[in-house]
Design a protein around this motif. Structure first.
Motif, short mmCIF file in Angstrom:
data_model
loop_
_atom_site.label_atom_id
_atom_site.label_comp_id
_atom_site.label_asym_id
_atom_site.label_seq_id
_atom_site.Cartn_x
_atom_site.Cartn_y
_atom_site.Cartn_z
N VAL A 39 7.22 6.46 -0.08
CA VAL A 39 6.33 5.41 0.10
C VAL A 39 5.22 6.03 0.71
CG1 VAL A 39 5.95 3.18 0.95
CG2 VAL A 39 8.33 3.74 0.18
N ASP A 40 4.06 5.96 0.20
CA ASP A 40 2.63 6.36 0.84
C ASP A 40 2.08 5.11 1.27
OD1 ASP A 40 0.55 7.96 1.41
OD2 ASP A 40 -0.41 7.68 -0.53
N ASN A 41 2.66 4.50 2.39
CA ASN A 41 2.14 3.69 3.21
C ASN A 41 2.60 3.84 4.75
OD1 ASN A 41 0.87 1.28 4.05
ND2 ASN A 41 1.13 0.45 1.84
N ALA A 48 3.54 -1.35 -2.46
CA ALA A 48 3.71 0.04 -2.24
C ALA A 48 5.01 0.11 -3.18
CB ALA A 48 3.93 0.56 -1.02
N LYS A 51 4.45 -0.32 -6.81
CA LYS A 51 3.61 1.00 -7.67
C LYS A 51 4.76 2.46 -7.86
CE LYS A 51 -0.78 -0.57 -5.87
NZ LYS A 51 -1.83 -0.30 -5.04
N GLN A 133 -3.83 3.50 -3.52
CA GLN A 133 -3.22 3.44 -2.46
C GLN A 133 -3.88 3.52 -1.16
OE1 GLN A 133 -0.07 3.60 -3.28
NE2 GLN A 133 1.01 3.37 -1.21
N LYS A 137 -3.28 0.81 1.85
CA LYS A 137 -2.93 1.04 3.39
C LYS A 137 -4.11 0.41 4.28
CE LYS A 137 -1.45 5.73 2.63
NZ LYS A 137 -1.83 7.08 3.01
#
Length: 179
Positions: A39-41, A48, A51, A133, A137
């Motif tokens: 998870v890029d958050n 997220a 996605k 992304q 954030k």
């Protein structure tokens, strides 16, 4: 407010939040993931996680949009309607001092409402594949940390006692004398 009405409102809020969370979490976790992904958050937030799915789920998009209408647009509409009623009442006030006091109070509240609801509506009520992304954030950071942090500042700095206390604590005169 009658205690039973208050209890019903609290129960509705709790059950609505719990129900929507259960629906969204169960559907989001069932989406197929492509390989091993992180998870890029800042935390595992639903947009997220969606996605990360291999498929575009129109059903999820419709559910998120529908819940956004219920939990974001309906309360925001009620707040704005209440401000229309307040504005109509303020227009009947003859005293300029009372007028400015009411408007200052309303302005600070509307600032908080705009910051909070604006970022949430932008985050949750647009198509899931239409934002970057990094944008997600930033918005997550904004409505989870920045808005709640600014909330007490916006409200308390209007208070005369708080203003005096802040002026006593800050050595404003010392800095300007040394410059």
């Amino acid at each position: 407010m009658h205690p039973q009405l208050c209890q019903k409102m609290v129960l509705t809020a709790w059950l609505g939040g719990l129900g929507s969370a259960l629906i969204l979490c169960s559907l989001t976790l069932k989406l197929p993931k492509c390989g091993h992904r992180e998870v890029d958050n800042f935390f595992c937030e639903m947009p997220a996680l969606i996605k990360m799915a291999c498929v575009h789920s129109k059903v999820m998009e419709i559910i998120v949009f529908s819940l956004g209408v219920i939990f974001l647009l309906v309360p925001l509409s009620l707040i704005l309607i209440s401000y229309v009623v307040i504005t109509q009442a303020v227009m009947r006030i003859k005293s300029a001092a009372r007028w400015s006091k009411v408007l200052n109070t309303c302005a600070s509240h509307l600032t908080v409402v705009t910051l909070f609801y604006g970022t949430l509506i932008y985050m949750y009520m647009k198509p899931q594949n239409s934002s970057s992304q990094d944008e997600g954030k930033f918005l997550t950071l904004f409505y989870t940390i920045i808005t709640p942090t600014l909330n007490p500042l916006i409200y308390t700095l209007r208070n005369k006692d708080v203003k005096r206390a802040v002026k006593r604590m800050l050595p404003v005169g010392k800095w300007s004398a040394k410059s």
